[in-house]
Design an enzyme around this catalytic site. Structure first.
Site, PDB file in Angstrom:
ATOM      1  N   GLU A 100     154.429  95.924  29.011  1.00 41.13           N
ATOM      2  CA  GLU A 100     154.202  95.360  27.932  1.00 41.13           C
ATOM      3  C   GLU A 100     155.221  95.104  27.114  1.00 41.13           C
ATOM      4  OE1 GLU A 100     149.966  95.853  26.351  1.00 41.13           O
ATOM      5  OE2 GLU A 100     149.318  94.570  27.872  1.00 41.13           O
TER       6      GLU A 100
ATOM      7  N   GLU B 179     144.837 113.381  41.528  1.00 44.55           N
ATOM      8  CA  GLU B 179     144.733 113.753  39.845  1.00 44.55           C
ATOM      9  C   GLU B 179     145.129 115.329  40.333  1.00 44.55           C
ATOM     10  OE1 GLU B 179     140.969 114.748  38.279  1.00 44.55           O
ATOM     11  OE2 GLU B 179     141.801 112.440  38.444  1.00 44.55           O
TER      12      GLU B 179
END
Length: 269
Positions: free
Chosen positions: A78, A109
């Site tokens: 953004e 992960e």
């Protein structure tokens, strides 16, 4: 046991009414801003150090897994449309690569070496900043990444929702926002995710303001990529220069951006 894994204050959720479930979630969510407020001194230190590096040409990297990784990518993605910066200034990386944005990649992960490989693909250097995001503060992908980056002299920070976590111990600027038990036990996409999003909003917005990407309270460098944003840009120019809509539109078309339109007219005056 980790605070993020502690048992919900609510039980027998499947027997609750829709109204009761919604009220319970909302009640828990109301505690999040208060937890973030307590972390403001930590956030301030991280942002101040980040701005110093970025003013010297550094970039900001977020690394995370699962929800935490997605939130970092969201915040990074953004920045270009909001502040008119390049897509290579704020970069979000997730364990498992771009596939993991939409679909969980099993055990990604748990690889403590992969984050370093992901960061090295961007030729990371001592001017850059790496912020690890992990609600638990125990994610190997994130810990391995920040640990090795710090050893190289790269500025490191983190956002976690447990206190005294292994992740916080590995970074220079930890941000700890313990939000307590989730409404749904262990579902850290809820309160923990909300807390992380609030902190990320603070970090990127404050950094961009400090880097001069805002004028007054306006996003003067935002990309004019759709009709809504073009209309917003026109209103900004009208407000700043005291001109009518047609003149504002003309100035934007002539100069290519809101900032350039405003500055060109101010120079004329």
């Amino acid at each position: 046991m980790l605070t993020t894994e502690s048992s919900s204050h609510y039980n027998n959720l499947e027997k609750m009414s829709v109204k009761a479930i919604l009220e319970g979630i909302n009640s828990e969510d109301n505690t999040v801003p208060q937890a973030v407020a307590k972390a403001l001194p930590q956030i301030e230190k991280l942002v101040t150090a980040t701005v110093e590096r970025m003013k010297k040409g550094g970039r900001l990297f977020y690394i995370g897994a699962g929800t935490s990784g997605r939130l970092g990518i969201l915040d990074a993605s953004e920045c270009p449309p909001t502040f008119g910066v390049g897509f290579d200034l704020v970069i979000g990386l997730i364990a498992g690569g771009d596939t993991a944005i939409r679909k969980a990649v099993e055990f990604a992960e748990d690889d403590k070496e992969q984050a370093v490989k992901d960061l090295d693909a961007y030729h990371i250097n001592e001017h850059d900043v790496v912020i690890g995001i992990a609600a638990s503060g125990t994610t190997p992908y994130v810990i391995g990444g920040v640990k090795q980056m710090r050893a190289r002299g790269i500025l490191t920070g983190c956002i976690t929702c447990n206190q005294n976590s292994p992740l916080a111990a590995e970074v220079e600027y930890p941000v700890e926002v313990p939000v307590g038990a989730e409404f749904l036990t262990g579902s850290t996409r809820m309160k923990a995710g909300t807390a992380q999003k609030l902190v990320l909003n603070m970090i990127s917005t404050t950094v961009m303001i400090q880097l001069g990407r805002v004028k007054g309270n306006k996003m003067v460098d935002m990309q004019l990529s759709n009709h809504k944003l073009i209309d917003r840009g026109i209103r900004m120019v009208m407000s700043e220069l005291g001109v009518d809509k047609d003149k504002a539109k003309q100035l934007i078309e002539e100069h290519g951006s809101i900032r350039a339109a405003i500055e060109s007219r101010m120079h004329e005056q």
